[in-house]
Write a protein that holds these residues in place. Structure first.
Motif, PDB file in Angstrom:
ATOM      1  N   GLY A  62       0.827  -1.195   0.000  1.00  0.00           N
ATOM      2  CA  GLY A  62       0.000   0.000   0.000  1.00  0.00           C
ATOM      3  C   GLY A  62       0.860   1.242   0.000  1.00  0.00           C
ATOM      4  N   ALA A  63       0.322   2.316   0.563  1.00  0.00           N
ATOM      5  CA  ALA A  63       1.049   3.582   0.660  1.00  0.00           C
ATOM      6  C   ALA A  63       1.069   4.029   2.105  1.00  0.00           C
ATOM      7  CB  ALA A  63       0.397   4.655  -0.213  1.00  0.00           C
ATOM      8  N   PRO A 112      -0.599   9.879   3.255  1.00  0.00           N
ATOM      9  CA  PRO A 112      -2.026  10.137   3.000  1.00  0.00           C
ATOM     10  C   PRO A 112      -2.375  10.050   1.513  1.00  0.00           C
ATOM     11  CG  PRO A 112      -1.117  11.755   4.521  1.00  0.00           C
ATOM     12  CD  PRO A 112       0.053  10.983   3.990  1.00  0.00           C
ATOM     13  N   ASP A 113      -3.615   9.677   1.229  1.00  0.00           N
ATOM     14  CA  ASP A 113      -4.051   9.519  -0.160  1.00  0.00           C
ATOM     15  C   ASP A 113      -3.874  10.799  -0.965  1.00  0.00           C
ATOM     16  OD1 ASP A 113      -4.710   6.902   0.315  1.00  0.00           O
ATOM     17  OD2 ASP A 113      -6.840   7.294   0.665  1.00  0.00           O
ATOM     18  N   TRP A 114      -4.173  11.950  -0.340  1.00  0.00           N
ATOM     19  CA  TRP A 114      -4.061  13.200  -1.089  1.00  0.00           C
ATOM     20  C   TRP A 114      -2.618  13.480  -1.496  1.00  0.00           C
ATOM     21  CZ3 TRP A 114      -0.803  16.910   0.719  1.00  0.00           C
ATOM     22  CH2 TRP A 114      -0.462  16.869   2.081  1.00  0.00           C
ATOM     23  N   ARG A 168      -0.308  11.068  -1.856  1.00  0.00           N
ATOM     24  CA  ARG A 168       0.045  10.016  -2.815  1.00  0.00           C
ATOM     25  C   ARG A 168      -0.308  10.422  -4.231  1.00  0.00           C
ATOM     26  NH1 ARG A 168       0.928   7.391  -6.424  1.00  0.00           N
ATOM     27  NH2 ARG A 168       0.812   5.132  -6.758  1.00  0.00           N
ATOM     28  N   GLN A 169      -1.381  11.155  -4.403  1.00  0.00           N
ATOM     29  CA  GLN A 169      -1.823  11.573  -5.728  1.00  0.00           C
ATOM     30  C   GLN A 169      -0.978  12.709  -6.308  1.00  0.00           C
ATOM     31  OE1 GLN A 169      -5.979  12.535  -5.275  1.00  0.00           O
ATOM     32  NE2 GLN A 169      -6.523  10.481  -4.541  1.00  0.00           N
ATOM     33  N   GLN A 170      -0.191  13.357  -5.455  1.00  0.00           N
ATOM     34  CA  GLN A 170       0.557  14.537  -5.906  1.00  0.00           C
ATOM     35  C   GLN A 170       2.055  14.303  -6.081  1.00  0.00           C
ATOM     36  OE1 GLN A 170      -0.278  18.135  -3.643  1.00  0.00           O
ATOM     37  NE2 GLN A 170      -2.328  17.412  -3.112  1.00  0.00           N
ATOM     38  N   GLU A 173       6.391   1.950  -7.674  1.00  0.00           N
ATOM     39  CA  GLU A 173       5.679   0.811  -7.120  1.00  0.00           C
ATOM     40  C   GLU A 173       6.632  -0.381  -7.112  1.00  0.00           C
ATOM     41  OE1 GLU A 173       2.635   0.291  -5.938  1.00  0.00           O
ATOM     42  OE2 GLU A 173       1.658   2.231  -6.316  1.00  0.00           O
ATOM     43  N   THR A 186       3.945  -2.064  -3.245  1.00  0.00           N
ATOM     44  CA  THR A 186       4.214  -1.059  -2.211  1.00  0.00           C
ATOM     45  C   THR A 186       4.701   0.231  -2.859  1.00  0.00           C
ATOM     46  OG1 THR A 186       4.766  -2.721  -0.547  1.00  0.00           O
ATOM     47  CG2 THR A 186       5.603  -0.486  -0.179  1.00  0.00           C
TER      48      THR A 186
END
Length: 264
Positions: A16-17, A20-22, A24-26, A31, A35
C-alpha cells in the motif's frame, strides 16, 4: 508510572502507501511489489514532510513523556532498508537511477529527511538505524551528516558491539546535576551548569561556586547531590526520580549525602 516512550513515523507501508491519499496523488514515486515508495527528491513531498515534522515537534519536542524519536520515514518498517521487498538492493538503486547525478539526488532527498527532524527536534534526542553497511559512500556520508547533527544511531543484530560502545556510553538525554543543603525542613537547592551528556565512563571531579540565599538560617547542613531526571508535566506525566548513581547512601527521594557544611 514515570515511564517514557519512543516512536517513529513511517512513510512506506507494505502492499500500500504509507502516506495520505491526497499526498500520494501529488508526489512521484515507484511501485515495488505493490508497495509505493515516495520519491524523496520530489519538492511536493519535501514540503509536506517538513510541515508534518514541524507540527509533530510543536507538540512533542521536549515532551517529558518522550524519551527519544526514531527517524523512520525511509525504508521498510522505517528502518532504512529494502528488506520487505523480494527485489532487495540498496535504498539508492530501488528507484532505478540512470546515472550518478540521479543517485546523488536520491541521497540528497534522504539527507533532507534527516535535516527536517534535526531542525525541528532540538530538545528531544533523535536516533536512526546505522547506515553504510553496504559500502555505498553516499549512505556513509549520510550517516556522517546525521551524526554531526546530533542524531544517535542504533543497530538491530545479534552480536558484540562492545567495540563501538566501550568507553563511549554517555547519557544521551539532558539531565541536571544538582546540589542541596538540608537541615530538617530548611533546604537550599543549587543547579550546576555541567552538561552530563559530555561525561564518558570514568572519574569526574567538579568544582562549583554558588551564592547562598540570605534567607538561609545559620547552622550545620548536610550537603547532598543528585542528577535530576525530567520533572514531568502535571497532569499528563509523572515526574521521574533522580538517577541512581554508583555510590552508596541513596535516600528515599533519590538524593545522596556527601558531607556536612556549616553556614554562619
Amino acid at each position: 508510572t514515570g515511564q517514557t516512550l519512543a516512536f517513529r513515523v513511517i512513510a512506506i507501508k507494505e502492499n500500500g502507501a504509507g502516506i495520505p491519499d491526497w499526498l500520494r496523488q501529488q508526489v512521484r514515486g515507484v511501485e515495488v511489489e505493490g508497495t509505493f515508495w515516495p520519491d524523496y527528491r520530489d519538492p511536493v513531498f519535501q514540503q509536506a514532510h517538513q510541515r508534518f515534522v514541524q507540527a509533530l515537534a510543536k507538540r512533542y519536542n521536549g515532551h517529558p513523556a518522550l524519551d527519544h524519536l526514531d527517524i523512520g520515514p525511509v525504508g521498510c518498517w522505517g528502518e532504512w532498508n529494502t528488506a520487505c521487498t523480494q527485489k532487495g538492493g540498496s535504498l539508492i538503486e530501488i528507484y532505478g537511477p540512470k546515472d550518478d547525478a540521479a543517485r546523488d539526488a536520491i541521497a540528497a532527498g534522504y539527507k533532507q529527511v534527516v535535516a527536517d527532524y534535526a531542525d525541528a527536534f532540538t530538545e528531544t534526542p533523535l536516533v536512526m538505524l546505522a547506515l553504510g553497511s553496504d559500502g555505498d559512500p553516499r549512505m556513509i556520508d549520510l550517516m556522517g551528516y546525521a551524526l554531526k547533527r546530533g542524531t544517535g544511531w542504533r543497530v538491530d543484530c545479534w552480536g558484540d558491539w562492545e567495540l563501538f560502545s566501550k568507553n563511549w556510553s554517555p547519557s544521551y538525554t539532558r539531565r541536571t546535576l544538582a546540589y542541596r543543603l538540608r537541615n530538617g525542613d530548611k533546604t537550599a537547592e543549587f543547579t550546576s551548569a555541567a552538561d552530563v551528556r559530555k561525561w564518558l565512563p570514568g572519574r569526574w571531579e567538579m568544582r562549583e561556586t554558588f551564592r547562598l540565599p540570605t534567607s538561609l538560617p545559620a547552622g550545620v547542613y548536610r550537603l547532598e547531590v543528585a542528577i535530576l531526571d525530567r520533572a514531568g508535566t502535571d497532569p499528563r506525566t509523572e515526574p521521574l526520580p533522580p538517577l541512581q548513581l554508583g555510590i552508596a547512601g541513596r535516600a528515599a527521594d533519590g538524593w545522596y549525602p556527601l558531607s556536612e557544611v556549616a553556614v554562619e
